[in-house]
Motif scaffolding. Structure first.
Motif, PDB file in Angstrom:
ATOM      1  N   LEU A  76      -0.932   9.569  11.899  1.00 15.43           N
ATOM      2  CA  LEU A  76      -0.531  10.682  11.039  1.00 15.43           C
ATOM      3  C   LEU A  76      -1.205  11.895  11.629  1.00 15.43           C
ATOM      4  CD1 LEU A  76      -1.291   8.074   8.988  1.00 15.43           C
ATOM      5  CD2 LEU A  76      -0.093   9.621   7.470  1.00 15.43           C
ATOM      6  N   GLN A  77      -0.427  12.923  11.912  1.00 10.17           N
ATOM      7  CA  GLN A  77      -0.996  14.084  12.603  1.00 10.17           C
ATOM      8  C   GLN A  77      -0.498  15.384  12.000  1.00 10.17           C
ATOM      9  OE1 GLN A  77      -1.635  14.142  16.950  1.00 10.17           O
ATOM     10  NE2 GLN A  77      -0.053  15.705  16.968  1.00 10.17           N
ATOM     11  N   PHE A  78      -1.437  16.287  11.732  1.00 11.79           N
ATOM     12  CA  PHE A  78      -1.111  17.651  11.352  1.00 11.79           C
ATOM     13  C   PHE A  78      -1.324  18.496  12.594  1.00 11.79           C
ATOM     14  CE2 PHE A  78      -2.632  16.452   6.953  1.00 11.79           C
ATOM     15  CZ  PHE A  78      -1.386  16.508   6.373  1.00 11.79           C
ATOM     16  N   SER A 129     -10.146  12.829  13.169  1.00 11.35           N
ATOM     17  CA  SER A 129     -10.528  14.244  13.083  1.00 11.35           C
ATOM     18  C   SER A 129      -9.839  14.847  11.865  1.00 11.35           C
ATOM     19  CB  SER A 129     -10.092  14.991  14.346  1.00 11.35           C
ATOM     20  OG  SER A 129      -8.672  15.069  14.409  1.00 11.35           O
ATOM     21  N   GLU A 130     -10.019  16.140  11.671  1.00 17.47           N
ATOM     22  CA  GLU A 130      -9.340  16.818  10.570  1.00 17.47           C
ATOM     23  C   GLU A 130      -7.827  16.678  10.673  1.00 17.47           C
ATOM     24  OE1 GLU A 130     -10.315  20.941  10.064  1.00 17.47           O
ATOM     25  OE2 GLU A 130     -12.443  20.528   9.888  1.00 17.47           O
ATOM     26  N   ASP A 131      -7.319  16.601  11.878  1.00 19.53           N
ATOM     27  CA  ASP A 131      -5.871  16.644  12.088  1.00 19.53           C
ATOM     28  C   ASP A 131      -5.238  15.335  12.530  1.00 19.53           C
ATOM     29  OD1 ASP A 131      -5.857  19.334  11.374  1.00 19.53           O
ATOM     30  OD2 ASP A 131      -6.366  19.943  13.404  1.00 19.53           O
ATOM     31  N   ARG A 132      -6.045  14.279  12.683  1.00 21.53           N
ATOM     32  CA  ARG A 132      -5.491  13.006  13.149  1.00 21.53           C
ATOM     33  C   ARG A 132      -6.118  11.846  12.389  1.00 21.53           C
ATOM     34  NH1 ARG A 132      -3.403  13.123  18.725  1.00 21.53           N
ATOM     35  NH2 ARG A 132      -4.199  11.033  18.960  1.00 21.53           N
ATOM     36  N   THR A 133      -5.232  11.042  11.767  1.00 20.62           N
ATOM     37  CA  THR A 133      -5.652   9.836  11.065  1.00 20.62           C
ATOM     38  C   THR A 133      -4.745   8.699  11.497  1.00 20.62           C
ATOM     39  OG1 THR A 133      -6.530  11.013   9.150  1.00 20.62           O
ATOM     40  CG2 THR A 133      -5.875   8.751   8.788  1.00 20.62           C
ATOM     41  N   TRP A 134      -5.338   7.554  11.800  1.00 23.35           N
ATOM     42  CA  TRP A 134      -4.597   6.364  12.210  1.00 23.35           C
ATOM     43  C   TRP A 134      -4.592   5.378  11.055  1.00 23.35           C
ATOM     44  CZ3 TRP A 134      -2.481   6.009  17.156  1.00 23.35           C
ATOM     45  CH2 TRP A 134      -2.887   7.003  18.056  1.00 23.35           C
ATOM     46  N   PHE A 135      -3.466   4.666  10.869  1.00 22.34           N
ATOM     47  CA  PHE A 135      -3.356   3.629   9.851  1.00 22.34           C
ATOM     48  C   PHE A 135      -3.000   2.316  10.539  1.00 22.34           C
ATOM     49  CE2 PHE A 135      -0.325   1.207   7.147  1.00 22.34           C
ATOM     50  CZ  PHE A 135      -1.264   0.682   6.271  1.00 22.34           C
ATOM     51  N   TYR A 136      -3.785   1.275  10.264  1.00 19.59           N
ATOM     52  CA  TYR A 136      -3.505  -0.077  10.759  1.00 19.59           C
ATOM     53  C   TYR A 136      -3.223  -0.950   9.541  1.00 19.59           C
ATOM     54  CZ  TYR A 136      -4.248  -4.732  12.646  1.00 19.59           C
ATOM     55  OH  TYR A 136      -4.085  -6.053  12.981  1.00 19.59           O
ATOM     56  N   ASN A 137      -2.099  -1.652   9.527  1.00 17.36           N
ATOM     57  CA  ASN A 137      -1.701  -2.418   8.341  1.00 17.36           C
ATOM     58  C   ASN A 137      -2.326  -3.810   8.268  1.00 17.36           C
ATOM     59  OD1 ASN A 137      -0.198  -3.918  10.198  1.00 17.36           O
ATOM     60  ND2 ASN A 137       1.653  -3.913   8.945  1.00 17.36           N
ATOM     61  N   GLY A 138      -3.220  -4.136   9.194  1.00 21.14           N
ATOM     62  CA  GLY A 138      -3.885  -5.438   9.180  1.00 21.14           C
ATOM     63  C   GLY A 138      -3.141  -6.502   9.957  1.00 21.14           C
ATOM     64  N   LEU A 155       0.837  -1.194   0.000  1.00 19.63           N
ATOM     65  CA  LEU A 155       0.000   0.000   0.000  1.00 19.63           C
ATOM     66  C   LEU A 155       0.871   1.242   0.000  1.00 19.63           C
ATOM     67  CD1 LEU A 155      -3.216   0.545   0.653  1.00 19.63           C
ATOM     68  CD2 LEU A 155      -2.294   1.269   2.824  1.00 19.63           C
ATOM     69  N   SER A 156       0.496   2.210  -0.803  1.00 11.89           N
ATOM     70  CA  SER A 156       1.133   3.520  -0.698  1.00 11.89           C
ATOM     71  C   SER A 156       0.022   4.513  -0.388  1.00 11.89           C
ATOM     72  CB  SER A 156       1.885   3.893  -1.977  1.00 11.89           C
ATOM     73  OG  SER A 156       1.025   3.895  -3.087  1.00 11.89           O
ATOM     74  N   TYR A 157       0.352   5.485   0.439  1.00  4.70           N
ATOM     75  CA  TYR A 157      -0.651   6.472   0.820  1.00  4.70           C
ATOM     76  C   TYR A 157      -0.011   7.803   1.126  1.00  4.70           C
ATOM     77  CZ  TYR A 157       0.657   5.509   5.707  1.00  4.70           C
ATOM     78  OH  TYR A 157       1.337   5.367   6.880  1.00  4.70           O
ATOM     79  N   SER A 158      -0.823   8.820   1.034  1.00  4.85           N
ATOM     80  CA  SER A 158      -0.393  10.155   1.447  1.00  4.85           C
ATOM     81  C   SER A 158      -1.606  10.885   1.995  1.00  4.85           C
ATOM     82  CB  SER A 158       0.216  10.939   0.280  1.00  4.85           C
ATOM     83  OG  SER A 158      -0.746  11.166  -0.731  1.00  4.85           O
ATOM     84  N   TRP A 159      -1.355  11.815   2.887  1.00  6.03           N
ATOM     85  CA  TRP A 159      -2.403  12.594   3.524  1.00  6.03           C
ATOM     86  C   TRP A 159      -2.018  14.054   3.376  1.00  6.03           C
ATOM     87  CZ3 TRP A 159      -3.207  13.707   9.283  1.00  6.03           C
ATOM     88  CH2 TRP A 159      -4.533  14.073   9.545  1.00  6.03           C
ATOM     89  N   THR A 160      -2.894  14.826   2.779  1.00  7.07           N
ATOM     90  CA  THR A 160      -2.589  16.215   2.461  1.00  7.07           C
ATOM     91  C   THR A 160      -3.505  17.173   3.201  1.00  7.07           C
ATOM     92  OG1 THR A 160      -1.846  15.563   0.260  1.00  7.07           O
ATOM     93  CG2 THR A 160      -2.379  17.888   0.578  1.00  7.07           C
ATOM     94  N   MET A 161      -2.899  18.235   3.738  1.00  2.43           N
ATOM     95  CA  MET A 161      -3.652  19.336   4.332  1.00  2.43           C
ATOM     96  C   MET A 161      -3.417  20.541   3.435  1.00  2.43           C
ATOM     97  SD  MET A 161      -3.139  21.322   7.978  1.00  2.43           S
ATOM     98  CE  MET A 161      -1.437  21.752   7.662  1.00  2.43           C
ATOM     99  N   GLY A 212       3.419  14.940  12.058  1.00  6.26           N
ATOM    100  CA  GLY A 212       4.234  13.936  11.402  1.00  6.26           C
ATOM    101  C   GLY A 212       3.605  12.569  11.506  1.00  6.26           C
ATOM    102  N   ILE A 213       4.453  11.552  11.378  1.00  9.74           N
ATOM    103  CA  ILE A 213       4.024  10.152  11.421  1.00  9.74           C
ATOM    104  C   ILE A 213       4.652   9.519  12.656  1.00  9.74           C
ATOM    105  CG2 ILE A 213       4.053   7.952  10.204  1.00  9.74           C
ATOM    106  CD1 ILE A 213       4.455   9.531   7.606  1.00  9.74           C
ATOM    107  N   TYR A 214       3.816   8.908  13.472  1.00 10.99           N
ATOM    108  CA  TYR A 214       4.275   8.309  14.725  1.00 10.99           C
ATOM    109  C   TYR A 214       3.832   6.854  14.797  1.00 10.99           C
ATOM    110  CZ  TYR A 214       4.507  13.280  15.697  1.00 10.99           C
ATOM    111  OH  TYR A 214       4.766  14.618  15.611  1.00 10.99           O
TER     112      TYR A 214
END
Length: 148
Positions: A98-100, A82-91, A49-55, A106-108
């Motif tokens: 991912l946080q703005f 929320s607008e500023d926080r997205t979580w990614f789980y790889n399964g 998977l490739s992904y990007s998150w843009t603000m 950044g990515i934590y």
């Protein structure tokens, strides 16, 4: 009468741009939300998977995401908190925030960010994770207390 009509128009306009957080994305595509100010781009292939998150706002444009393709298994998803926080789980065994935010952002990864990040996992997200991941992010007593 004119004032009431104006209030209804303004309220309708605000509701049209309201987002229902959280929400989950588990498919490929480009998804815009937050009035078009956030875009989540997801591309899956046999390699991963490739992904990007843009603000994008009138004063700033910023994109975050990994540079390499991420390994995934069935059950992967993005949890848009929320607008500023997205979580990614790889399964499997990886959970990433991912946080703005200003001044940081950044990515934590749960694996490298320690307890401060584990304490930020939303309860509704924790409830839908497999038991092995729940065990990784929460102590037994916290899990029992929250019944996840």
């Amino acid at each position: 009468m004119k004032i009431n009509f104006l209030i209804i128009i303004l309220l309708t306009s605000c509701l049209a741009h309201a987002e229902n957080y959280p929400f989950i994305r588990d498919d490929s595509g480009t998804f815009s939300y937050a009035g078009g100010q956030r875009t989540l781009s997801i591309e899956s292939s046999d390699m991963g998977l490739s992904y990007s998150w843009t603000m994008e706002t009138p004063t700033i444009a910023k994109t975050i995401g990994p540079k390499e393709v991420v390994e995934i298994t069935s059950g992967w998803f993005f949890y848009v908190e929320s607008e500023d926080r997205t979580w990614f789980y790889n399964g499997d065994s990886r959970l990433v925030l991912l946080q703005f935010s200003y001044p940081g952002g950044g990515i934590y990864s749960i694996d490298s960010s320690g307890e401060w990040l584990k304490n930020q996992v939303p309860l509704n997200l924790a409830k839908i994770l497999p038991q092995a991941m729940k065990d990784k992010i929460m102590s037994r007593e916290k899990a029992e207390q929250n019944r996840i």
